[in-house]
Enzyme design. Structure first.
Site, PDB file in Angstrom:
ATOM      1  CG  HIS A 107      -1.782   1.193   1.361  1.00  8.05           C
ATOM      2  ND1 HIS A 107      -3.115   1.202   1.009  1.00  8.05           N
ATOM      3  CD2 HIS A 107      -1.516   2.451   1.827  1.00  8.05           C
ATOM      4  CE1 HIS A 107      -3.623   2.401   1.234  1.00  8.05           C
ATOM      5  NE2 HIS A 107      -2.669   3.182   1.733  1.00  8.05           N
ATOM      6  CD  GLU A 108       1.575   3.661   3.665  1.00 11.06           C
ATOM      7  OE1 GLU A 108       1.843   4.728   3.068  1.00 11.06           O
ATOM      8  OE2 GLU A 108       0.509   3.496   4.288  1.00 11.06           O
ATOM      9  CG  HIS A 113       0.379   9.128  -6.896  1.00 15.63           C
ATOM     10  ND1 HIS A 113      -0.797   9.367  -6.224  1.00 15.63           N
ATOM     11  CD2 HIS A 113       0.255   9.790  -8.070  1.00 15.63           C
ATOM     12  CE1 HIS A 113      -1.586  10.131  -6.959  1.00 15.63           C
ATOM     13  NE2 HIS A 113      -0.970  10.404  -8.085  1.00 15.63           N
ATOM     14  CG  HIS A 172       0.361   6.341  -0.681  1.00 17.95           C
ATOM     15  ND1 HIS A 172      -0.653   7.046  -1.283  1.00 17.95           N
ATOM     16  CD2 HIS A 172      -0.182   5.772   0.435  1.00 17.95           C
ATOM     17  CE1 HIS A 172      -1.766   6.903  -0.566  1.00 17.95           C
ATOM     18  NE2 HIS A 172      -1.506   6.142   0.466  1.00 17.95           N
TER      19      HIS A 172
END
Length: 674
Positions: free
Chosen positions: A464-465, A471, A468
């Site tokens: 998940h991290e 991105h 990020h």
């Protein structure tokens, strides 16, 4: 002596010179950078030349570059490795930064220049990206009080400064409660605990200076303790301590702080002309209005609650069979959910966990990024802010793209949770500036000489991290203000939650889920059982999340409650909250909502983004390949590289051709109607 935060950084990739930085450097560097930023703003406001995009908007983008540089280091370090001095500095910096923000938004001459450009925008021959930055700049001024006058202007400034102070206090109180509590375990207390839990408890005891193993409030330690300890009394003690964070009375109690924050947010929204803080906050999000948020949450709530109640009935029977009369309690849920997983899926966490080594899961995240986007990761031997942190250079086709820093282990000086931040964001206004991106997690550290092992939930958090981080790393825009994750709050979780899907791709686990002792890959039958159990206990997980999101929304939809704890109880009663499940984040430790404005009235964002991430991964499955090259290229072009250069809804339409419905989310969570 030269302040290392203000001097040129003769370091690899312009990384902060951590070895030379001390806590004593932060305050003078902050003061100097703030003075410089104010001078830059005054120069823009007083510029005798007619306003242009370059001398106003681009000048604003550059104005606080040094300040951002200093704060990029400070806040990353303060969150991941706090000290009393750093906490003191946070308390000192917060109101000053709020005052500085108010000075910008309420500078009449500055806003006059921005407004002049806005009114003449059709004649400025702006690029699409420049037009977007102009709109966002002007909107930011208005939403920050630029149109207020007289007493309203003064009151708004007071409110913002006070909110900054309260948010810092809330987070520091929570950190103190998490840091100060631990439960020593020995003898019969250790009954039923697998080796990986004991290893983590011993490592935590060593970090706390205890004589033996301890249970702390780190999620990566307390959750497996709740899963495996047959000692119901110890489970209750640990669970109640975890639930009581921020509500223990005394100097670290957050309940009065939450009350004041909600009242001040109501005042802020009223000053700006909104009926509620939720209307103000959601105006710029994809959702747009509180009613759309509530509709989504309630559409998910009913099937989730039905699944959770069904599971609770089964686990109550198990509780009674163990000789415990009465109701299933919150501290029983993890224990019996784990036992059910063993019985129904033949899946034992203690058997599974050796296959989920931290280092191998990092490799897996890197490998997926390589196959999707051609990224390469090379370890860097550089000084960082803590010995546990490590860094990699990120390249593509031999070209430098970013520096990625991973800081994975729990410690008393680190705030709870997991997050991604950037010490420096990508932009092109000052040249080809590449980002320095940081992932911070709180995984249990193993004893010296042993590999750190993750739970399945931990592994998902890592992916998940890293979503990020991608991105940020793949951002390709000109302006810092729209770089990377600078997007609508209910869009920002799309890349992170989408990336979690690749953890469940069988060939990824087949390659990287290898046993810590034997090095052998996870047996196919176990892998199949693991993936089959992907929606195990999803009723519980969904209920605890949606309940938190509904409470957050209720806090901000109307008049601020005089007693948030009573308001919380009323919301949970109204929706029929199952008694054996509590909110994922109760009010006194709801840092997403009260440690800053980020997710206030916006905790729903994870679920809003999940509607998109479930649909987005379907695009790869429809193409017949989870690594389909053309779909990955579209994902990078329209989502990962675009930052906030286009409205979020338009970005998603460009990628997928349409907006999704909630069906894919319910299907992915195993909550769709039969």
């Amino acid at each position: 002596m030269t302040n290392p935060l203000l001097s040129a950084w003769d370091t690899p990739f312009d990384l902060p010179p951590f070895a030379a930085i001390t806590d004593e450097d932060f305050e003078p560097a902050f003061a100097a950078a703030l003075t410089e930023a104010r001078a830059n703003l005054a120069e823009i406001a007083e510029n005798p030349e007619a306003p242009s995009f370059a001398n106003t908007i681009e000048a604003l983008e550059r104005a606080d570059a040094t300040l951002n540089r200093v704060l990029g280091v400070f806040y990353n370090v303060a969150g991941a490795d706090s000290t009393p001095k750093r906490e003191e500095l946070q308390r000192a910096f917060s109101p000053k930064l709020a005052a500085y923000a108010a000075e910008i938004s309420m500078n009449a001459k500055l806003f006059e220049r921005v407004e002049a450009l806005w009114l003449a925008r059709d004649d400025l021959a702006l690029s699409d990206e420049q037009a977007r930055v102009l709109m966002l700049t002007r909107r930011g001024f208005v939403r920050a009080g630029a149109l207020l006058q007289g007493a309203d202007r003064d009151r708004y400034k007071e409110v913002q400064e006070r909110l900054a102070v309260l948010g810092t206090e809330f987070m520091q109180n929570l950190l103190a409660d998490e840091r100060d509590w631990h439960m020593e375990i020995a003898g019969e207390d250790l009954e039923g605990l697998p080796d990986f839990v004991l290893d983590a408890a011993r490592a935590a005891g060593a970090e706390k200076g205890a004589d033996g193993p301890v249970v702390t409030l780190s999620r990566s330690l307390i959750t497996p303790f709740l899963q495996f300890s047959p000692r119901r009394d110890l489970r209750q003690k640990a669970y109640e301590a975890y639930s009581a964070r921020g509500a223990n009375g005394g100097d670290t109690d957050n309940r009065a702080i939450a009350t004041e924050i909600l009242s001040l947010r109501e005042t802020r929204a009223g000053l700006l002309g909104y009926d509620s803080f939720a209307q103000f906050k959601l105006e710029t999000e994809m959702a747009g209005h509180p009613d759309r948020v509530r509709d989504l949450l309630m559409e998910v709530w009913e099937p989730a609650k039905a699944a959770a109640l069904k599971d609770a009935a089964t686990m109550t029977e198990m509780l009674h069979a163990d000789g415990h009369n009465g109701d299933l309690e919150p501290w029983d849920w993890h224990f019996y959910a784990e036992r059910r997983r063993q019985q129904e899926h033949d899946l034992d966490e203690a058997e599974l966990k050796p296959y989920l080594q931290l280092d191998r899961m990092i490799e897996a995240a890197f490998s997926v990024a390589n196959r999707l986007f051609g990224l390469e990761f090379a370890p860097l031997d550089v000084a960082l802010y803590h010995e546990d942190a490590r860094a990699w250079e990120v390249t593509r086709d031999g070209q430098h793209l970013a520096v990625f820093v991973g800081d994975y282990f729990a410690r008393g000086s680190k705030r709870s949770g997991a997050w991604c931040s950037a010490m420096r964001s990508q932009q092109k206004l000052e040249g080809d500036i590449r980002p320095i991106v940081v992932n911070v997690c709180n995984f249990a550290k193993a004893e010296a000489g042993k590999p750190a092992l993750l739970s399945w939930d931990d592994a998902r958090t890592l992916f998940h991290e890293f979503g990020h981080a991608l991105h940020q790393m793949l951002s390709n825009v000109t302006y810092d203000s729209i770089s990377g994750t600078s997007v609508a709050r209910d869009f920002v979780e799309l890349p992170s939650q989408l990336y979690e899907h690749w953890l469940e791709v069988p060939e990824v686990l087949g390659e990287f889920a290898t046993h810590a002792d034997t090095g052998q890959p996870m047996p196919k039958p176990m892998l199949d059982r693991l993936l089959a159990a992907a929606t195990h206990d999803m009723g519980f997980q969904t209920v605890e999340f949606v309940a938190s999101a509904l409470v957050d929304l209720a806090f901000h939809e109307g008049a601020a409650p005089s007693d948030p704890m009573q308001a919380q109880a009323e919301v949970l009663e109204a929706i029929g909250m199952p008694r054996a499940i509590r909110m994922r984040h109760a009010t006194p430790h709801f840092a997403h909502v009260f440690a800053g404005d980020g997710y206030s009235s916006g905790y729903y964002s994870y679920m809003w983004s999940e509607v998109m991430d479930a649909d987005a991964f379907e695009a790869f499955l429809e193409a017949g390949d989870p690594f389909h090259a053309e779909t990955a290229q579209l994902l990078e072009k329209h989502i990962l590289s675009a930052g906030g250069s286009v409205e979020a809804e338009d970005l998603y339409r460009a990628f997928r051709g349409r907006l999704p419905g909630v069906e894919a989310l319910l299907k992915g969570r195993g909550l769709a109607a039969e």
